[in-house]
Design an enzyme around this catalytic site. Structure first.
Site, PDB file in Angstrom:
ATOM      1  N   ILE A  47       8.843   6.950  16.884  1.00  0.00           N
ATOM      2  CA  ILE A  47       8.354   7.719  15.722  1.00  0.00           C
ATOM      3  C   ILE A  47       7.052   8.465  16.046  1.00  0.00           C
ATOM      4  O   ILE A  47       6.917   9.635  15.760  1.00  0.00           O
ATOM      5  CB  ILE A  47       8.121   6.799  14.500  1.00  0.00           C
ATOM      6  CG1 ILE A  47       9.350   5.914  14.221  1.00  0.00           C
ATOM      7  CG2 ILE A  47       7.722   7.618  13.263  1.00  0.00           C
ATOM      8  CD1 ILE A  47      10.555   6.612  13.670  1.00  0.00           C
ATOM      9  N   ARG A  61       0.438  13.664  13.841  1.00  0.00           N
ATOM     10  CA  ARG A  61       0.543  13.621  12.393  1.00  0.00           C
ATOM     11  C   ARG A  61       0.415  15.002  11.740  1.00  0.00           C
ATOM     12  O   ARG A  61      -0.504  15.267  10.955  1.00  0.00           O
ATOM     13  CB  ARG A  61      -0.447  12.607  11.809  1.00  0.00           C
ATOM     14  CG  ARG A  61      -0.299  11.265  12.500  1.00  0.00           C
ATOM     15  CD  ARG A  61      -0.784  10.125  11.695  1.00  0.00           C
ATOM     16  NE  ARG A  61       0.188   9.674  10.721  1.00  0.00           N
ATOM     17  CZ  ARG A  61      -0.028   8.726   9.845  1.00  0.00           C
ATOM     18  NH1 ARG A  61      -1.189   8.143   9.794  1.00  0.00           N
ATOM     19  NH2 ARG A  61       0.907   8.361   8.996  1.00  0.00           N
ATOM     20  N   LYS A 119       0.834  -1.210   0.000  1.00  0.00           N
ATOM     21  CA  LYS A 119       0.000   0.000   0.000  1.00  0.00           C
ATOM     22  C   LYS A 119       0.866   1.256   0.000  1.00  0.00           C
ATOM     23  O   LYS A 119       0.640   2.179  -0.772  1.00  0.00           O
ATOM     24  CB  LYS A 119      -0.886  -0.014   1.264  1.00  0.00           C
ATOM     25  CG  LYS A 119      -1.472   1.330   1.638  1.00  0.00           C
ATOM     26  CD  LYS A 119      -2.334   1.254   2.883  1.00  0.00           C
ATOM     27  CE  LYS A 119      -1.609   1.417   4.180  1.00  0.00           C
ATOM     28  NZ  LYS A 119      -1.172   2.784   4.513  1.00  0.00           N
ATOM     29  N   ASN A 120       1.858   1.271   0.876  1.00  0.00           N
ATOM     30  CA  ASN A 120       2.630   2.504   1.045  1.00  0.00           C
ATOM     31  C   ASN A 120       3.585   2.783  -0.105  1.00  0.00           C
ATOM     32  O   ASN A 120       4.149   3.876  -0.199  1.00  0.00           O
ATOM     33  CB  ASN A 120       3.372   2.479   2.383  1.00  0.00           C
ATOM     34  CG  ASN A 120       2.404   2.617   3.537  1.00  0.00           C
ATOM     35  OD1 ASN A 120       1.226   2.925   3.326  1.00  0.00           O
ATOM     36  ND2 ASN A 120       2.867   2.380   4.753  1.00  0.00           N
ATOM     37  N   CYS A 155      -4.720   7.002  10.057  1.00  0.00           N
ATOM     38  CA  CYS A 155      -4.668   6.284  11.318  1.00  0.00           C
ATOM     39  C   CYS A 155      -4.404   7.240  12.476  1.00  0.00           C
ATOM     40  O   CYS A 155      -3.585   8.154  12.358  1.00  0.00           O
ATOM     41  CB  CYS A 155      -3.557   5.240  11.284  1.00  0.00           C
ATOM     42  SG  CYS A 155      -3.962   3.845  10.246  1.00  0.00           S
ATOM     43  N   ARG A 176      -4.464   9.802   5.133  1.00  0.00           N
ATOM     44  CA  ARG A 176      -3.219  10.563   5.281  1.00  0.00           C
ATOM     45  C   ARG A 176      -2.509  10.787   3.933  1.00  0.00           C
ATOM     46  O   ARG A 176      -1.984  11.876   3.669  1.00  0.00           O
ATOM     47  CB  ARG A 176      -2.303   9.775   6.240  1.00  0.00           C
ATOM     48  CG  ARG A 176      -0.900  10.283   6.369  1.00  0.00           C
ATOM     49  CD  ARG A 176      -0.813  11.446   7.309  1.00  0.00           C
ATOM     50  NE  ARG A 176       0.522  12.028   7.317  1.00  0.00           N
ATOM     51  CZ  ARG A 176       0.826  13.164   7.926  1.00  0.00           C
ATOM     52  NH1 ARG A 176      -0.088  13.828   8.590  1.00  0.00           N
ATOM     53  NH2 ARG A 176       2.036  13.636   7.880  1.00  0.00           N
TER      54      ARG A 176
HETATM   55  C1  EPZ Z   1       4.368   6.718   6.591  1.00  0.00           C
HETATM   56  O1  EPZ Z   1       3.571   7.718   7.206  1.00  0.00           O
HETATM   57  C2  EPZ Z   1       3.485   5.504   6.443  1.00  0.00           C
HETATM   58  N1  EPZ Z   1       2.320   5.848   5.623  1.00  0.00           N
HETATM   59  C3  EPZ Z   1       3.034   5.029   7.824  1.00  0.00           C
HETATM   60  O2  EPZ Z   1       2.325   3.824   7.661  1.00  0.00           O
HETATM   61  C4  EPZ Z   1       4.262   4.768   8.696  1.00  0.00           C
HETATM   62  O3  EPZ Z   1       3.840   4.452  10.006  1.00  0.00           O
HETATM   63  C5  EPZ Z   1       5.157   5.990   8.735  1.00  0.00           C
HETATM   64  O4  EPZ Z   1       5.490   6.407   7.384  1.00  0.00           O
HETATM   65  C6  EPZ Z   1       6.474   5.765   9.467  1.00  0.00           C
HETATM   66  O5  EPZ Z   1       7.185   4.719   8.863  1.00  0.00           O
HETATM   67  C7  EPZ Z   1       2.449   5.906   4.293  1.00  0.00           C
HETATM   68  O6  EPZ Z   1       3.490   5.652   3.702  1.00  0.00           O
HETATM   69  C8  EPZ Z   1       1.205   6.249   3.529  1.00  0.00           C
HETATM   70  P1  EPZ Z   1       6.263  10.187   8.569  1.00  0.00           P
HETATM   71  P2  EPZ Z   1       4.023   9.224   7.193  1.00  0.00           P
HETATM   72  O7  EPZ Z   1       5.957  11.487   7.961  1.00  0.00           O
HETATM   73  O8  EPZ Z   1       4.840   9.474   5.986  1.00  0.00           O
HETATM   74  C9  EPZ Z   1       6.654  13.490  11.932  1.00  0.00           C
HETATM   75  C10 EPZ Z   1       0.460   2.373   7.774  1.00  0.00           C
HETATM   76  O9  EPZ Z   1      -0.065   1.731   8.702  1.00  0.00           O
HETATM   77  N2  EPZ Z   1       6.186  14.492  10.969  1.00  0.00           N
HETATM   78  O10 EPZ Z   1       7.456   9.442   8.074  1.00  0.00           O
HETATM   79  O11 EPZ Z   1       2.815  10.032   7.430  1.00  0.00           O
HETATM   80  C11 EPZ Z   1       5.540  12.513  12.323  1.00  0.00           C
HETATM   81  O12 EPZ Z   1       4.693  13.069  13.307  1.00  0.00           O
HETATM   82  C12 EPZ Z   1       0.911   3.806   8.003  1.00  0.00           C
HETATM   83  O13 EPZ Z   1       0.610   1.920   6.644  1.00  0.00           O
HETATM   84  C13 EPZ Z   1       6.235  15.834  11.312  1.00  0.00           C
HETATM   85  O14 EPZ Z   1       6.672  16.196  12.403  1.00  0.00           O
HETATM   86  O15 EPZ Z   1       4.980   9.270   8.453  1.00  0.00           O
HETATM   87  C14 EPZ Z   1       6.354  11.348  12.812  1.00  0.00           C
HETATM   88  O16 EPZ Z   1       6.756  11.570  14.137  1.00  0.00           O
HETATM   89  C15 EPZ Z   1       0.554   4.290   9.374  1.00  0.00           C
HETATM   90  N3  EPZ Z   1       5.780  16.754  10.410  1.00  0.00           N
HETATM   91  C16 EPZ Z   1       7.599  11.368  11.920  1.00  0.00           C
HETATM   92  O17 EPZ Z   1       7.608  12.665  11.309  1.00  0.00           O
HETATM   93  C17 EPZ Z   1       5.290  16.401   9.189  1.00  0.00           C
HETATM   94  O18 EPZ Z   1       4.902  17.303   8.430  1.00  0.00           O
HETATM   95  C18 EPZ Z   1       7.606  10.352  10.806  1.00  0.00           C
HETATM   96  O19 EPZ Z   1       6.357  10.358  10.119  1.00  0.00           O
HETATM   97  C19 EPZ Z   1       5.267  15.036   8.839  1.00  0.00           C
HETATM   98  C20 EPZ Z   1       5.721  14.096   9.747  1.00  0.00           C
END
Ligand code: EPZ
Length: 412
Positions: free
Chosen positions: A322, A107, A25-26, A102, A78
């Site tokens: 994370i 987020r 999916k991702n 989720c 998301r």
């Molecule tokens: C991706 O989410 C995945 N989703 C998530 O999978 C996964 O848990 C996550 O990466 C971490 O591996 C998709 O690929 C669609 P991040 P993403 O931005 O990209 C902070 C699943 O179950 N952050 O890498 O949204 C955030 O809060 C899902 O398939 C900011 O601070 O995650 C987190 O602490 C759930 N500001 C960290 O970065 C922002 O603008 C990493 O999140 C964006 C993120």
């Protein structure tokens, strides 16, 4: 509302046979969003037949014909943030809601907003509130320009979104402190095969040649790789409940961090080139994990690991680095008989082994929902899992695939 009714095997190795890992999916979501970089929609294969993929298609299809993004669809998941930068780069303006998805933490989307600003976009502040939703408006009437941008935090969709946006910018972009997840490499390989020039995917510094709005015309299709999180979850399931489980369509290098942990715990797994064989072993022992960006231990495997740890001898510590809201599902595991103490919002201590007992559960998010299915499958008695829309969002026909390996599960 539909739910899963599961009869647990009471800790016995009741599963047997072969299970196939679905398309990721991702990885599929950013690739689909990248359709907006193309003159004509590229071809996709091995896409999982799941809700999030349907939503992404619904979201981008009207945009391909010059219409607006549908707010109602965008706020539901998301990954709807992924095409936003492309709409902005192509049409010079975009409005979009704060994306849903989720509930695993705050987020925020600040890295996207500051990334587009670095490329010359003007974002109206404060964002509007409409019907309880935050609506953002961004403009770049002259088009976006290449930038040298440092992510303040490594973000998977942030990196993917900025790479795609930079492809349409005027001038080159350098992105620093990028996420290194395999999904980024798959996306970049796909775009490069179709004429983009992007270097450094899989490292923290990525260079993108801007095409000044010129769309891609290539015809190389995108094939979704196996879902590495689903693959990892099946390894855990097999280690807890299988006489012998053959997992097909798994990439060993993407399961390396989990494999290290499961081996340390004493799990019986044989990895082949694109498959794995796993058998339940007695006397697995507790291990500690700390979730990290790739190639570290994936946060998406944290909940399935917690179920594993309830069956391990001694103590296991989970440190979720994370997300800040991703341990609340442990309360439900405790109600099933687990012994899990939350030290704070990031750390949980699990003492095992404990027998789990079936009960009524609500799937909190898609990966914890799958973890509940594992807990139900190893428990004594019957469990009912509700809110399975969350599980279906990410895992195609999961009930049927589990049934095929002997799970007693009904969708009602
Ligand atoms: C991706 O989410 C995945 N989703 C998530 O999978 C996964 O848990 C996550 O990466 C971490 O591996 C998709 O690929 C669609 P991040 P993403 O931005 O990209 C902070 C699943 O179950 N952050 O890498 O949204 C955030 O809060 C899902 O398939 C900011 O601070 O995650 C987190 O602490 C759930 N500001 C960290 O970065 C922002 O603008 C990493 O999140 C964006 C993120």
């Amino acid at each position: 509302m539909p739910h899963f009714l599961i009869q647990g095997g009471g800790g016995l190795p009741v599963l047997n046979g072969e299970i196939f890992v679905g398309g990721s999916k991702n990885s599929a979501l950013p690739a689909l969003a990248s359709s907006l970089l193309f003159k004509e929609k590229p071809k996709f294969s091995n896409l999982p037949d799941i809700e999030d993929i349907k939503r992404m298609n619904e979201l981008i299809s009207p945009v391909e014909f010059g219409e607006k993004m549908d707010m109602e669809i965008a706020k539901r998941f998301r990954a709807s943030i992924l095409p936003v930068g492309l709409v902005l780069a192509r049409y010079g303006a975009v409005s979009f809601p704060h994306p849903g998805g989720c509930v695993i933490g705050a987020r925020p989307i600040d890295v996207f907003l500051s990334g587009w600003e670095a490329m010359g976009a003007k974002i109206k502040t404060p964002a509007k509130t409409e019907g309880g939703n935050l609506i953002y408006e961004a403009e770049a009437p002259e088009g976006l320009k290449g930038a040298d941008y440092v992510f303040k935090t490594q973000s998977v969709t942030g990196t993917e979104g900025m790479i795609m946006t930079a492809v349409l910018a005027n001038g080159d972009t350098v992105l620093r402190n990028c996420a290194m997840e395999p999904e980024i490499i798959y996306l970049v390989d796909f775009l490069n095969k179709n004429g983009a020039r992007i270097a450094g995917a899989g490292t923290t510094t990525i260079h993108i040649e801007g095409r000044g709005g010129k769309l891609l015309t290539g015809a190389s299709p995108f094939t979704a790789p196996p879902d590495r999180i689903e693959a990892g979850t099946f390894l855990i399931l097999g280690a807890l409940a299988a006489k012998e489980l053959l997992i097909k369509n798994i990439f060993p290098e993407e399961a390396a961090a989990l494999m290290g942990v499961l081996k340390e715990a004493g799990a019986n797994i044989t990895m082949e080139k694109n498959s794995a064989v796993v058998k339940k072993t007695k006397n697995i022992k507790g291990v500690n994990i700390k979730t990290k960006e790739y190639p570290g231990f994936a946060t998406d495997l944290q909940a399935p690991f917690a179920v594993f740890a309830t069956q391990a001898m001694g103590q296991s510590m989970i440190h979720e680095t994370i997300f800040e809201g991703r341990l609340s599902y442990t309360q439900d595991l405790n109600l099933m008989g687990a012994n899990i103490s939350l030290m704070d919002s990031h750390r949980a201590m699990i003492s095992g082994p404990t027998q789990l007992y079936g009960r009524k559960l609500e799937s909190p998010d898609l990966r914890a929902g799958l973890a509940f299915m594992i807990a139900a499958l190893i428990a004594h008695g019957e469990s009912q899992i509700g809110n399975i829309y969350q599980i279906d969002r990410g895992h195609e026909k999961i009930d049927l695939r589990l049934k095929n390996i002997g799970a007693n599960i009904q969708r009602i």
